[in-house]
Design a protein around this motif. Structure first.
Motif, PDB file in Angstrom:
ATOM      1  N   UNK A  40      -9.933   4.586   0.518  1.00 48.70           N
ATOM      2  CA  UNK A  40     -10.731   4.855  -0.686  1.00 48.70           C
ATOM      3  C   UNK A  40      -9.852   5.248  -1.869  1.00 48.70           C
ATOM      4  N   UNK A  41      -8.758   5.941  -1.587  1.00 51.79           N
ATOM      5  CA  UNK A  41      -7.856   6.383  -2.652  1.00 51.79           C
ATOM      6  C   UNK A  41      -6.905   5.295  -3.109  1.00 51.79           C
ATOM      7  N   UNK A  42      -6.650   4.299  -2.246  1.00 51.25           N
ATOM      8  CA  UNK A  42      -5.630   3.292  -2.548  1.00 51.25           C
ATOM      9  C   UNK A  42      -6.179   2.019  -3.181  1.00 51.25           C
ATOM     10  N   UNK A  43      -7.480   1.811  -3.125  1.00 56.27           N
ATOM     11  CA  UNK A  43      -8.055   0.554  -3.641  1.00 56.27           C
ATOM     12  C   UNK A  43      -7.734   0.372  -5.125  1.00 56.27           C
ATOM     13  N   UNK A  44      -7.748   1.421  -5.895  1.00 53.06           N
ATOM     14  CA  UNK A  44      -7.527   1.315  -7.344  1.00 53.06           C
ATOM     15  C   UNK A  44      -6.048   1.345  -7.725  1.00 53.06           C
ATOM     16  N   UNK A  45      -5.175   1.468  -6.737  1.00 51.74           N
ATOM     17  CA  UNK A  45      -3.736   1.513  -7.006  1.00 51.74           C
ATOM     18  C   UNK A  45      -3.117   0.144  -6.739  1.00 51.74           C
ATOM     19  N   UNK A  46      -2.343  -0.363  -7.663  1.00 54.50           N
ATOM     20  CA  UNK A  46      -1.801  -1.721  -7.551  1.00 54.50           C
ATOM     21  C   UNK A  46      -0.652  -1.839  -6.566  1.00 54.50           C
ATOM     22  N   UNK A 104      -7.535  -2.095   5.184  1.00 56.84           N
ATOM     23  CA  UNK A 104      -8.777  -1.629   4.586  1.00 56.84           C
ATOM     24  C   UNK A 104      -8.831  -1.891   3.090  1.00 56.84           C
ATOM     25  N   UNK A 105      -7.725  -1.665   2.422  1.00 58.20           N
ATOM     26  CA  UNK A 105      -7.648  -1.935   0.983  1.00 58.20           C
ATOM     27  C   UNK A 105      -7.865  -3.416   0.718  1.00 58.20           C
ATOM     28  N   UNK A 106      -7.239  -4.254   1.533  1.00 57.70           N
ATOM     29  CA  UNK A 106      -7.413  -5.702   1.369  1.00 57.70           C
ATOM     30  C   UNK A 106      -8.877  -6.110   1.495  1.00 57.70           C
ATOM     31  N   UNK A 107      -9.558  -5.563   2.506  1.00 56.10           N
ATOM     32  CA  UNK A 107     -10.967  -5.905   2.708  1.00 56.10           C
ATOM     33  C   UNK A 107     -11.829  -5.441   1.533  1.00 56.10           C
ATOM     34  N   UNK A 108     -11.558  -4.240   1.047  1.00 56.15           N
ATOM     35  CA  UNK A 108     -12.347  -3.730  -0.080  1.00 56.15           C
ATOM     36  C   UNK A 108     -12.192  -4.605  -1.309  1.00 56.15           C
ATOM     37  N   UNK A 109     -10.981  -5.003  -1.593  1.00 55.76           N
ATOM     38  CA  UNK A 109     -10.738  -5.829  -2.770  1.00 55.76           C
ATOM     39  C   UNK A 109     -11.312  -7.233  -2.602  1.00 55.76           C
ATOM     40  N   UNK A 110     -11.114  -7.795  -1.436  1.00 51.68           N
ATOM     41  CA  UNK A 110     -11.570  -9.172  -1.198  1.00 51.68           C
ATOM     42  C   UNK A 110     -13.082  -9.298  -1.254  1.00 51.68           C
ATOM     43  N   UNK A 111     -13.794  -8.282  -0.794  1.00 53.95           N
ATOM     44  CA  UNK A 111     -15.251  -8.366  -0.702  1.00 53.95           C
ATOM     45  C   UNK A 111     -15.974  -7.502  -1.740  1.00 53.95           C
ATOM     46  N   UNK A 112     -15.233  -6.897  -2.641  1.00 56.29           N
ATOM     47  CA  UNK A 112     -15.863  -6.099  -3.683  1.00 56.29           C
ATOM     48  C   UNK A 112     -16.607  -4.886  -3.157  1.00 56.29           C
ATOM     49  N   UNK A 113     -16.048  -4.218  -2.149  1.00 57.27           N
ATOM     50  CA  UNK A 113     -16.692  -3.059  -1.543  1.00 57.27           C
ATOM     51  C   UNK A 113     -16.482  -1.824  -2.415  1.00 57.27           C
ATOM     52  N   UNK A 121       4.964   9.122  -4.360  1.00 58.17           N
ATOM     53  CA  UNK A 121       5.718   8.334  -5.338  1.00 58.17           C
ATOM     54  C   UNK A 121       4.824   7.856  -6.476  1.00 58.17           C
ATOM     55  N   UNK A 122       3.532   7.971  -6.288  1.00 55.31           N
ATOM     56  CA  UNK A 122       2.563   7.587  -7.309  1.00 55.31           C
ATOM     57  C   UNK A 122       1.344   8.481  -7.185  1.00 55.31           C
ATOM     58  N   UNK A 123       0.596   8.612  -8.271  1.00 54.44           N
ATOM     59  CA  UNK A 123      -0.594   9.451  -8.281  1.00 54.44           C
ATOM     60  C   UNK A 123      -1.849   8.637  -7.983  1.00 54.44           C
ATOM     61  N   UNK A 124      -2.831   9.283  -7.376  1.00 51.11           N
ATOM     62  CA  UNK A 124      -4.118   8.655  -7.133  1.00 51.11           C
ATOM     63  C   UNK A 124      -4.847   8.494  -8.470  1.00 51.11           C
ATOM     64  N   UNK A 125      -5.345   7.294  -8.709  1.00 44.53           N
ATOM     65  CA  UNK A 125      -6.035   6.998  -9.970  1.00 44.53           C
ATOM     66  C   UNK A 125      -7.517   7.322  -9.858  1.00 44.53           C
ATOM     67  N   UNK A 126      -8.153   6.809  -8.806  1.00 47.48           N
ATOM     68  CA  UNK A 126      -9.568   7.066  -8.554  1.00 47.48           C
ATOM     69  C   UNK A 126      -9.841   6.846  -7.075  1.00 47.48           C
ATOM     70  N   UNK A 127     -10.967   7.352  -6.601  1.00 52.85           N
ATOM     71  CA  UNK A 127     -11.299   7.291  -5.178  1.00 52.85           C
ATOM     72  C   UNK A 127     -12.714   6.770  -5.000  1.00 52.85           C
ATOM     73  N   UNK A 148      -0.073   1.370  -0.574  1.00 55.10           N
ATOM     74  CA  UNK A 148      -0.720   2.654  -0.304  1.00 55.10           C
ATOM     75  C   UNK A 148       0.243   3.756   0.124  1.00 55.10           C
ATOM     76  N   UNK A 149       1.338   3.396   0.760  1.00 55.73           N
ATOM     77  CA  UNK A 149       2.284   4.422   1.200  1.00 55.73           C
ATOM     78  C   UNK A 149       2.886   5.176   0.013  1.00 55.73           C
ATOM     79  N   UNK A 150       2.945   4.541  -1.152  1.00 58.62           N
ATOM     80  CA  UNK A 150       3.436   5.229  -2.345  1.00 58.62           C
ATOM     81  C   UNK A 150       2.622   6.483  -2.623  1.00 58.62           C
TER      82      UNK A 150
END
Length: 386
Positions: free
Chosen positions: A108-114, A80-89, A124-130, A117-119
């Motif tokens: 939605x929570x992982x798209x802005x994290x580099x 899902x993250x891949x699709x969002x990034x690839x298509x600018x969703x 292991x990492x904080x959510x930046x934006x959703x 997503x399991x982090x």
């Protein structure tokens, strides 16, 4: 009661034809969305067409993430993250039950994290934006349509962990009870047990001064008891489906938690069952709950169980407190059986080979719960369920 800030924040469109409001609600936030769903049932039932027609009518572009699992996997989140990034969703729309909505929230929570997503799930990492999340509900169970939490599984590590952030609460959810007519007897029953378990986790609390929250919790439990079996036996009973659907949302949208804030017990234990054996979540809860109740019943807790007996099951409380409490626990177990649910772990294919590791993992997530439990306590409760 504890102090709190009241802000549930999700718009609810409830009733027949609720989906007709979807396009306009989504368009306020995004013109390019990820459409998430599980199997093909929403297409057979016409729900997919109803949703897509709303997107088309409002000039909203979409990409699809399908095949989301009943216990949603991190692999689906990654896709899902891949699709969002690839298509600018810029928004995520879930059509389905709690698993689909949970997956959508995690995406939605992982798209802005580099990173992976399991982090985020493993803390292991904080959510930046959703990204904004929307849901069209097709199963009354988890209450994910109105809460800020997602539960994601990693089958490589046999972990099932909750992820939470205020912005993961859906911006809007569309609840049409008719969309649950096709839900099987088994899933309807397990969904009812799931709703009841959410309420139990909050109701059985060390906070004794949240009178209004406890009375609301009892009303919701009585609603599940009144309508659960009806929905199982009469799948197109609108009244039963509607009451269960709204109860699903209210049970876990923080309304009952405000003023209490109780950590949960049985869910932590069940997450291990699902992580290792991939069983239906509500079924695991129905098996564990009566044994947990019996295990934590003691002098310090008996009064709460008597309260439960009187106010939920209408049991005469004039006799011995422990006898009254046990009658209420028996009633609880009998009700789950009346729904047609299994009552032992063996019935769902679980043996004793992994009890130790499951008990160890569950014990790590148990804090200041109704009755503190360590690994040995959890192991004993698991063994009581065979």
């Amino acid at each position: 009661m504890k102090d709190f800030i009241y802000d549930i924040g999700t718009e609810i469109y409830f009733g027949k034809g609720a989906v007709n409001n979807l396009g306009a609600a989504v368009k306020k936030h995004s013109a390019k969305v990820l459409l998430c769903y599980g199997g093909g049932s929403i297409k057979k039932l016409g729900i997919y067409d109803a949703v897509v027609n709303q997107l088309k009518a409002n000039n909203i572009e979409w990409q699809e993430l399908s095949g989301i699992e009943p216990n949603p996997r991190v692999t689906s989140v990654r896709e899902g993250v891949r699709l969002c990034r690839e298509h600018g969703l810029t928004a995520v729309l879930a059509v389905g039950g709690g698993s689909t909505i949970d997956c959508a929230k995690a995406v939605a929570a992982a798209v802005s994290y580099d990173g992976d997503p399991w982090d985020l799930v493993a803390k292991k990492a904080d959510i930046v934006s959703v990204l904004p999340v929307f849901s069209v509900l097709t199963l009354s169970a988890t209450g994910s349509e109105m809460d800020p939490t997602a539960v994601i599984s990693n089958m490589d590590t046999n972990d099932k962990i909750g992820l939470k952030h205020p912005d993961m609460r859906p911006v809007a959810s569309f609840l049409d009870p008719e969309y649950t007519y096709s839900v099987s007897k088994y899933q309807t029953a397990s969904g009812t047990a799931d709703i009841m378990s959410h309420i139990f986790e909050i109701y059985f609390s060390t906070v004794k001064s949240a009178y209004i929250a406890d009375r609301m919790a009892e009303a919701m439990l009585k609603t599940c008891i009144h309508y659960g079996v009806t929905a199982v036996n009469e799948p197109e009973n609108y009244e039963a489906r509607a009451n269960l659907m709204w109860c699903s949302s209210l049970a876990i949208n923080n309304l009952l938690t405000y003023g209490k804030g109780t950590p949960w017990s049985v869910h932590s234990m069940e997450h291990q069952l699902s992580a290792y054996y991939d069983i239906t979540h509500g079924v695991g809860l129905a098996i564990l709950t009566p044994s947990w109740m019996r295990y934590v019943l003691r002098d310090e807790t008996v009064d709460k169980f008597v309260e439960y007996a009187k106010n939920v099951w209408d049991i005469d409380c004039d006799g011995d407190k422990f006898a009254t409490a046990n009658k209420a626990i028996d009633k609880t177990e009998e009700y789950f059986k009346a729904l047609g649910l299994p009552s032992t772990l063996r019935e769902v294919g679980i043996d004793e080979s992994k009890l130790e590791i499951m008990a160890e993992k569950a014990s790590r997530t148990l804090g200041s719960v109704f009755v503190p439990l360590n690994k040995d306590d959890v192991l004993n409760i698991y063994k009581m369920c065979f």
